[in-house]
Design a protein around this motif. Sequence first.
Motif: not given
Length: 944
Positions: A159-183
Amino acid sequence: MAIQSEAALENGLIATLRKMNYEYVQIVEEGNLMSNFKRQLEIHNKKQLAELGRTEFTEAEFEKIQIYLEGGTRFEKAKKLRDLFPLETENGQRIWVEFLNRQHWCQNEFQVSNQITVEGRKKCRYDVTILVNGLPLVQIELKRRGIELKQAYNQIQRYHKTSFHGLFDYIQLFVISNGVNTRYFANNPNSGYKFTFNWTDAGNVPFNELDKFAAFFFDKCTLGKMISKYIVLHEGDKCLMVLRPYQFYAVEKILDRVVNSNDNGYIWHTTGAGKTLTSFKAAQLVSELDDVDKVMFVVDRHDLDTQTQSEYEAFEPGAVDSTDNTDELVKRLQSNSKIIITTIQKLNTAVSKTWYSTKIDEIRNSRIVMIFDECHRSHFGDSHKNIMKFFVNAQVFGFTGTPIFTENAVDGHTTKEIFGNCLHRYLIKDAIADENVLGFLVEYYHGNEQVGNGSENRMTEIAKFILNNFNKSTFDGEFDALFAVQSVPMLIRYYKIFKELNPKIRIGAVFTYAANSSQDDELTGMNSGNYVSESVGEADELQAIMDDYNEMFGTSFSTENFRAYYDDINLRMKKKRADMKPLDLCLVVGMFLTGFDSKKLNTLYVDKNMEYHGLIQAFSRTNRVLNEKKRFGKIICFRDLKSNVDTAIRLFSNSNNPEEIVRPPFEEVKTEYQQLAKDFLQKYPTTSSIDLLQSETDKKDFVLAFRDIIRKHAEIQIYEDYDESADDLGMTEQQYMDFRSKYLDIYDNVIPKPQPSATPASNDEQGGEDADGSLEDIDFCLELLHSDIINVAYILELIANLDPYSTDYAERRQSIIDTMIKDAELRSKAKLIDGFIQENVDDDRDNFMAGKQKADGTSELEERLNNYITKKRTEAIHTLAQEEDIAPEVLNHYLSEYDYVQKEQTDIIKDALKEKHLGLIKRNKTLKRIVDQLRSIIRTFSWD
């Protein structure tokens, strides 16, 4: 029972957030996003708008806000988020628009949305987005149970290479999860998966499940606090950092103490866990309290003072005042400086000598908070007592990775006695479990039992062993090493032995020396309470070592500017600057065994008696997290320190299980490797088996199976007992390399991964389910298959050493190409180098041999290579332009934009194709074909 789908996980998270009083808002695309942002910003700034007698921004005013927010890098936008914007209204008034309430973080507007569609260089639908005051500040990417969590991380990188732009450049944190593991992790695309973190409770128990994570982390006040207070803008690297949970809890404990009591305390966080960042954030937030007059960060030696100052400056330039001498310290104490870094030596002088103390007598009753770095040093003698006696209202907090307990106390004094209770613990076993630091591989070298300890023959044997095994331990010099010895005389003897052995690696040494009366005692670290200094060597011996160093690196250091010499070694050991030749091995007695922090250091050789905190501190120089290749810190002991190691680990891990800290012995790892190889070869007996794999699922199974082999191979080869020619490993080195080639062939076919925006996005990108057989998101562990040593300089050196008239020319020429093919990052460039050799050596032998005789053949070759690459790149672009009937200028524009922002600007090609009036299907196929070829050009001709 059916496996929970990604959609079910997404719906469950949204339901949880709505129960936590998040407003759900449906945002289909970016136009809706901007409209919602305007409404939410008006709600958040209703008091400011009320001053104008209205509740909305005019369209012209909102356009000004949009223009302001559009400019700048991601880092600069993070600053804008935290600043007020002076808006000139249409009627000529000025109001200050707030985008984030940092002081009262609960008083922000929280919303949640999902499946927001963004039309960038690729059409993407993001899973779950948390909006604060209408800005998308937290992005959550989900995978269904059973899918590798790193797939979600890799998707964000795309996403950083292909789509994030505009207001999405203001993202401060990402969270990733598959339900049993979250970071979670900060919006810093260059950090890597190693810098994603679990959330935990205050006792370091992780919240891996998404529902538990959400209940705490997404609490509106907690999330508001994390964004407002606990994201650090690192000015040095121009990136965002976020505190890990143990750092968060430690700072919160200190703040609570300062606000609600006068009690002291200390933080026990293992060495390497980011103590400087924690202490900086604590000092910064304490200094913002109204009733605190000053915050002093106190270190115990000048070398740490310099390092800490530079680290603090990287977080926030100008946030702290360093003090180069006692006069300067006194001036700072008299000024309005809120945060001061100093050493305990200077502070002791300031309060003990009447000349200074009378000047600062007026602040002795002030509310001063002192934060002591590594509080087990220097604080059991008169210096600490003098400081505490002078500053009668001081509140003190200590940070240490190795506290002093009764067991390891030299004179009976303990950390608790000096600093009070421990406020928060994060032990080495916790940090290793969280992968925030590495464990240790400790090996014991006994050598010739007939050689006496301390004898010249024994030292020669050890020096030869280090030189013979250096490349194995450091991945051919990609990392570097320290050699800790017992005394300065021993160091000098070792250095001379190494020099006589004429090593191929760069070796240096640093130690304290006999300072003359005009020099500051602090320079040598000898005036620090009960701190035990290194033995003092002769200045002329050190100067002789410096002379060798000057010749090796083109410097001009002497004992008169020892500090500059020390700092230069520090930089070269860290291998951070491409313009500085690194130092491979540094001989030390005590220096660099505490305080020195380098991710590129992975090996410590020890011919020195160590125990307790000194041992753990020294070992911990090697265990900073870097990448997949650096799997542990390697310690090779030339003395029998096993009992001391086990005792120290038990004490500082609060555990009777050293196996949590120290890697298993070679035989155990060998057995694991043998079993992996056996299972693998049963399924894939020959490399021909891989050629028969047809489905994506079958190829994925092979990749995952061989990836396990790669990881274990990287681990086992660092053991001193490992021999690649051994016939009992279960897989020969030749078999390993052959399967490795097949593995990389599959990787090459998977790349390029991203699809252009004009073609339909994959199910994964559109928010659908993951395909079980997808290779696209697998972590291929390329770090383990690439050597930093095999770079352009290395290849040029090999080419320069080619003798086209030698009998083994063809063999040596082919070995260069084979070397590149075996490297994950360089194999795509092997054909290019083959052509360069053909044109510059095979077909032009006389000119090549003449060039080879020049003073700097590789420099001349590098210029020729650069010219060759430019020529071939131009040819490739013109060939593509002719094949696809598209202007070369369009292709060059695409490539130049990619070089600049590292993002695919597919619209450049799309717009050019629209002018050709092709049908939609044909245009999409043409676009995909052209972009794939451009990616191939980027991979082939980009060579840092």
